[in-house]
Design a protein around this motif. Structure first.
Motif, short mmCIF file in Angstrom:
data_model
loop_
_atom_site.label_atom_id
_atom_site.label_comp_id
_atom_site.label_asym_id
_atom_site.label_seq_id
_atom_site.Cartn_x
_atom_site.Cartn_y
_atom_site.Cartn_z
N VAL A 808 0.76 -1.60 0.18
CA VAL A 808 -0.15 0.30 -0.23
C VAL A 808 1.07 1.21 -0.24
O VAL A 808 1.61 1.37 1.14
N ALA A 809 0.60 2.18 -0.71
CA ALA A 809 1.69 3.54 -1.45
C ALA A 809 1.26 3.96 0.11
O ALA A 809 -0.13 4.60 0.46
N LEU A 810 2.09 4.62 0.86
CA LEU A 810 2.53 5.52 1.83
C LEU A 810 3.21 7.10 2.10
O LEU A 810 3.96 7.03 1.11
N GLU A 811 2.22 7.72 1.55
CA GLU A 811 3.19 9.45 1.22
C GLU A 811 1.93 9.91 3.22
O GLU A 811 0.94 10.14 3.05
N ALA A 812 3.10 10.53 3.94
CA ALA A 812 3.25 10.99 5.13
C ALA A 812 4.28 12.39 4.97
O ALA A 812 5.65 12.33 4.99
#
Length: 918
Positions: A808-812
């Motif tokens: 799951v692509a995660l950007e934070a």
């Protein structure tokens, strides 16, 4: 074979030796006797190596005796390897006694005596010892005799640069560099000799000679150097620059890369030589060019004027030497062109960085080099493209982009790499374009690229925001076309959620703050959309006097908040809470009211939200602890778990906290640790473990976990007390009565048994007064995280085969984090399994659109893939993903807890059974 066995035995002895201080001298004496009787040189080398290890690692070793013994042993030595190891031992031991100037001079003299050795290894070791141990005094303390002696040493090292062995020549130049780094001044007379070594056959010599040429050129920039023609003189820094430029065409890649790096750090170079690095035209090898009139006059004076009556009477009056004819470019001509076109990535990267460094200090060079940097956007290596983009961003204040350059730049926007695209967005936002057509090209290409890469939405928003602010005059004639304003017809209202339309609005609204002429062109729906964007994205849309804002009070910026008014509000909220004359119920009601008001303040004033949340959280902990202690059945486990988490937040989630405030938090955490020990389960387990002797095996197994929890709670309490004691002393804070009582109890109880501590702490906790609330500190900031991807409203079900892994692509974005290495990704499954994933180091990148924090914290961006795996489910369920901080608590035996920085985002997944084959 015997020598090999002896060496191996000495090596094993070296690994395991541990001497008493009284045995060191005896060991040295025995090793020395063995050295004198040993015939194998390999073993003698190992003995000298042991001397070095004994001197560096054994605290009782006499370094002076070791040095004397080593000098004595190598005095009559004939083996080159043994002498080289002896000099290396003297170097390492002498480094520990560098303050003894007399001893250092003696070691230097020993090295001078051994320089006559025929072995290159001995000579290199001796040169290294002289450069590192020769005593150098401050210039104010140097006498004339010291200066003359230092010049002799420099001359000695310089003479060995003519040695036959390339390794000795390299070490001689390196020794000169070491002397300079230690503070010894090198004479400018070395320059000519060093320049001759630039054509050495060995690249190791050319490389170190290149560093020395750069050093002398920068140290004596205004000294005059005579060129080979004997008539022309130029500045030394210019000549050094030209010679370094010639090294860009070297056969060795390391020399070419070093030459490009040194070009970028050369200062005060004349513009004519600097600009020649970007021109490939043939040069006259730095000879002075004469006009046609001067050449004709010389021909007349030579008497070789051609009359045309005789055969070949127009022959030249002067023969041209074969070596003086140069058919290929030389000197500074096209140096950076060659560097930027080099076949190896290391050289091209160094050349790009050098062009950037020189462009930052010279606007003319920046303008000339612009085309070359733009061409590097098409490089095959991503790192080179990124360096070129970042370089152009740094020199953006010197340049103006033309249409032909923009075509190449905008073509690179289609790059598959997100780093390249975001770098181009930063660069376009920083640069200035030449005309309205250029700006129109940028906008059209950015909007087209946004359709192809919708994940670049946030980066594109920041790009158009900067472009609008810096090109207000160019945006004005494009406003009607961008907003689809028609003079006669009402156009359909665009969708405000469309990313392309949002880009146009951000561009136009940021330009409107610098151009009031644009405001009357806005239609009614545009003003409504401005109000919506102003509320949802205030960091991207400025305040404009239109719509409801035209009649409201002028908005204040975050920096304009009145600190005194906020401080008065804090004092009013917390007033009388610490008044011990009031009853506990009154103070508790005041605490509840203060917590509510401080939470509202954190929402209203973002700049002081950290201080407000910190104080509100502290008040909530006090209230929760009081309620837990009043429970008839003892402190509930869930309340103690929440209290422990809140105390960890107070200790690790906030920055710019003073020592006094940390001491208050530490005393509160000590009460929570004591309450955990006094919990019913912990007390029962501790009592059973100390009083029951005939319990059955089943009972023992059932109480093992609770006994372990009691032991862990006792260890945590002891650890908190030790840390708090040091913190109170450092902060100069007097401990409260409960803390004093706990310290006394821990001092009295030597073994710290959980049952004894629990029975002693229960009455102390019940009788302890409410903790003091720390005074408000408006500089406190809170570490927070925002998950941008996956979105919270995402209804897509992620399906994968059970037992396998799905990403799951995660950007934070994580703001104000003390240590980015402590960031974790928490994955919680529906069956209450929780995983804490450690992101890779290169997945944490600094945020480019936020400045550095003044409290020493960092703002980072997390770009990673969260790996999810599970067994077969009957129906899709949610998996919660959140960003946390890993807190290392060394006092207890439990797993390091996590402090959540944001609310979890739920991703719906459906592991499906694996299909069997036919």
């Amino acid at each position: 074979m015997a020598a090999l066995l002896k060496k191996r035995a000495l090596a094993e002895y070296n690994k395991s030796f541990q001497f008493q201080e009284s045995d060191v001298e005896e060991a040295i004496k025995k090793l020395s006797e063995h050295f004198q009787s040993e015939e194998e040189s390999v073993v003698r080398v190992k003995i000298l190596w042991l001397f070095c290890d004994i001197g560096l690692e054994c605290p009782g070793a006499n370094l002076n005796n070791l040095i004397e013994e080593t000098i004595h042993l190598i005095k009559n030595e004939t083996s080159h390897k043994v002498i080289a190891q002896g000099v290396a031992t003297l170097l390492k031991l002498g480094t520990k006694l560098s303050d003894d100037k007399i001893l250092m001079m003696r070691l230097v003299n020993v090295a001078k005596d051994n320089l006559k050795d025929t072995s290159h290894s001995v000579k290199c070791r001796c040169l290294q010892l002289i450069s590192e141990l020769y005593p150098i005094y401050p210039e104010s303390d140097r006498t004339q005799e010291m200066t003359l002696e230092a010049d002799v040493i420099v001359k000695l090292l310089g003479d060995y640069s003519n040695a036959e062995d390339a390794r000795v020549r390299c070490e001689a130049f390196q020794s000169l560099l070491t002397l300079h780094e230690r503070g010894q001044t090198l004479n400018a007379s070395l320059y000519e000799h060093v320049c001759e070594s630039l054509s050495d056959d060995y690249e190791i010599v050319r490389e170190v000679a290149l560093r020395l040429v750069w050093l002398l050129g920068n140290k004596y920039p205004e000294n005059s150097v005579t060129l080979p023609d004997g008539d022309t003189t130029i500045r030394m820094v210019d000549d050094a620059f030209i010679r370094i430029c010639s090294a860009v065409n070297d056969l060795c890649m390391q020399v070419r890369a070093l030459a490009c790096s040194l070009l970028g750090s050369t200062r005060a170079v004349s513009d004519r030589f600097l600009l020649q690095t970007l021109d490939k035209q043939l040069m006259s090898n730095m000879k002075k060019k004469r006009t046609a009139h001067e050449r004709g006059a010389e021909l007349v004076r030579s008497g070789a004027w051609a009359s045309g009556r005789r055969w070949a009477d127009d022959a030249p009056g002067q023969l041209v030497e074969q070596d003086s004819v140069q058919l290929l470019p030389g000197g500074a001509a096209g140096a950076f062109v060659h560097g930027l076109e080099d076949e190896l990535m290391e050289v091209r990267t160094a050349a790009v960085d050098a062009v950037c460094q020189l462009s930052l200090e010279n606007a003319t060079f920046a303008t000339t080099s612009l085309d070359f940097l733009v061409d590097m956007f098409n490089d095959e290596i991503e790192d080179v493209r990124l360096r070129a983009i970042d370089s152009l961003t740094k020199i953006s204040h010197h340049i103006i982009l033309r249409e032909d350059q923009l075509e190449i730049i905008l073509g690179a926007l289609e790059d598959y790499s997100m780093d390249v695209r975001e770098g181009l967005h930063r660069m376009l936002g920083s640069c200035t374009v030449a005309s309205k057509t250029c700006l129109e090209m940028c906008i059209d290409k950015i909007l087209e690229n946004l359709k192809r890469y919708p994940q670049d939405k946030r980066s594109t928003f920041r790009c158009v925001q900067r472009m609008g602010s810096s090109h207000a005059s160019l945006v004005l004639p494009l406003t009607t076309r961008l907003l689809a304003v028609h003079p006669f017809f009402d156009m359909p209202e665009p969708d405000v959620e469309d990313p392309a339309y949002m880009c146009i609005l951000i561009l136009v609204l940021n330009a409107a703050q610098h151009c009031n002429t644009m405001l009357p062109l806005f239609e009614e729906h545009t003003i409504k959309h401005y109000t919506y964007l102003r509320d949802t994205m205030p960091q991207l849309v400025p305040h404009l006097p239109i719509g409801e804002s035209q009649f409201s009070r002028t908005e204040r910026s975050e920096a304009a908040i009145d600190d005194s008014a906020v401080r008065r509000f804090f004092d009013t909220v917390l007033q009388h809470i610490d008044n011990v004359t009031l009853s506990s119920n009154v103070r508790l009601n005041m605490l509840r009211s203060a917590e509510e008001q401080l939470n509202k303040l954190s929402e209203m004033e973002p700049l002081v939200s950290g201080a407000a949340i910190f104080t509100a959280l502290f008040a909530r902990c006090v209230l929760s602890l009081h309620d837990a202690l009043l429970d008839a059945n003892g402190p509930p486990p869930h309340a103690l778990a929440q209290l422990t988490t809140d105390c960890l937040r107070l200790q690790h989630q906030f920055s710019a906290v003073t020592e006094q405030e940390s001491a208050c938090v530490g005393q509160l955490a000590l009460r929570v640790a004591a309450a955990r020990l006094c919990a019913p389960d912990a007390v029962a387990a501790a009592t059973a473990s100390t009083t029951t002797t005939g319990a059955t095996t089943t009972t023992t197994t059932a109480t093992t976990n609770t006994t372990t929890a009691a032991m862990s709670a006792a260890a945590a309490l002891t650890h908190h007390a030790e840390m708090l004691d040091r913190l109170l002393v450092s902060a100069g804070v007097e401990p409260d009565p409960f803390t004093i009582a706990v310290f006394q109890q821990l001092s009295a109880a030597g073994d710290h048994k959980p049952a004894v501590l629990a029975r002693a702490l229960v009455p102390l906790l019940q009788a302890a007064p409410l903790p003091l609330i720390p005074k408000p500190n408006l500089k406190i900031r809170m570490c927070t995280a925002t998950i941008l991807e996956p979105a919270t409203d995402n209804d897509t079900v992620l399906r994968f085969s059970a037992g396998l892994i799905a990403g799951v692509a995660l950007e934070a974005e994580v703001l104000r984090v003390r240590d980015p290495a402590a960031v974790r990704v928490r994955v919680a499954y529906p069956d209450r399994r929780v995983h804490a994933l450690v992101p890779q180091r290169d997945h944490l990148r600094p945020l480019d659109h936020l400045d550095n924090n003044d409290d020493g914290t960092q703002n980072v961006r997390l770009l990673t893939k969260v790996l999810i795996s599970h067994g077969v489910w009957t129906e899709p369920c949610g998996v919660d993903i959140s960003i946390c901080l890993a807190v290392e608590e060394t006092g207890g035996r439990e797993v390091a807890p996590l402090v959540e920085l944001c609310r979890p985002v739920r991703v719906t997944v459906a592991p499906k059974p694996i299909k069997r084959g036919i």
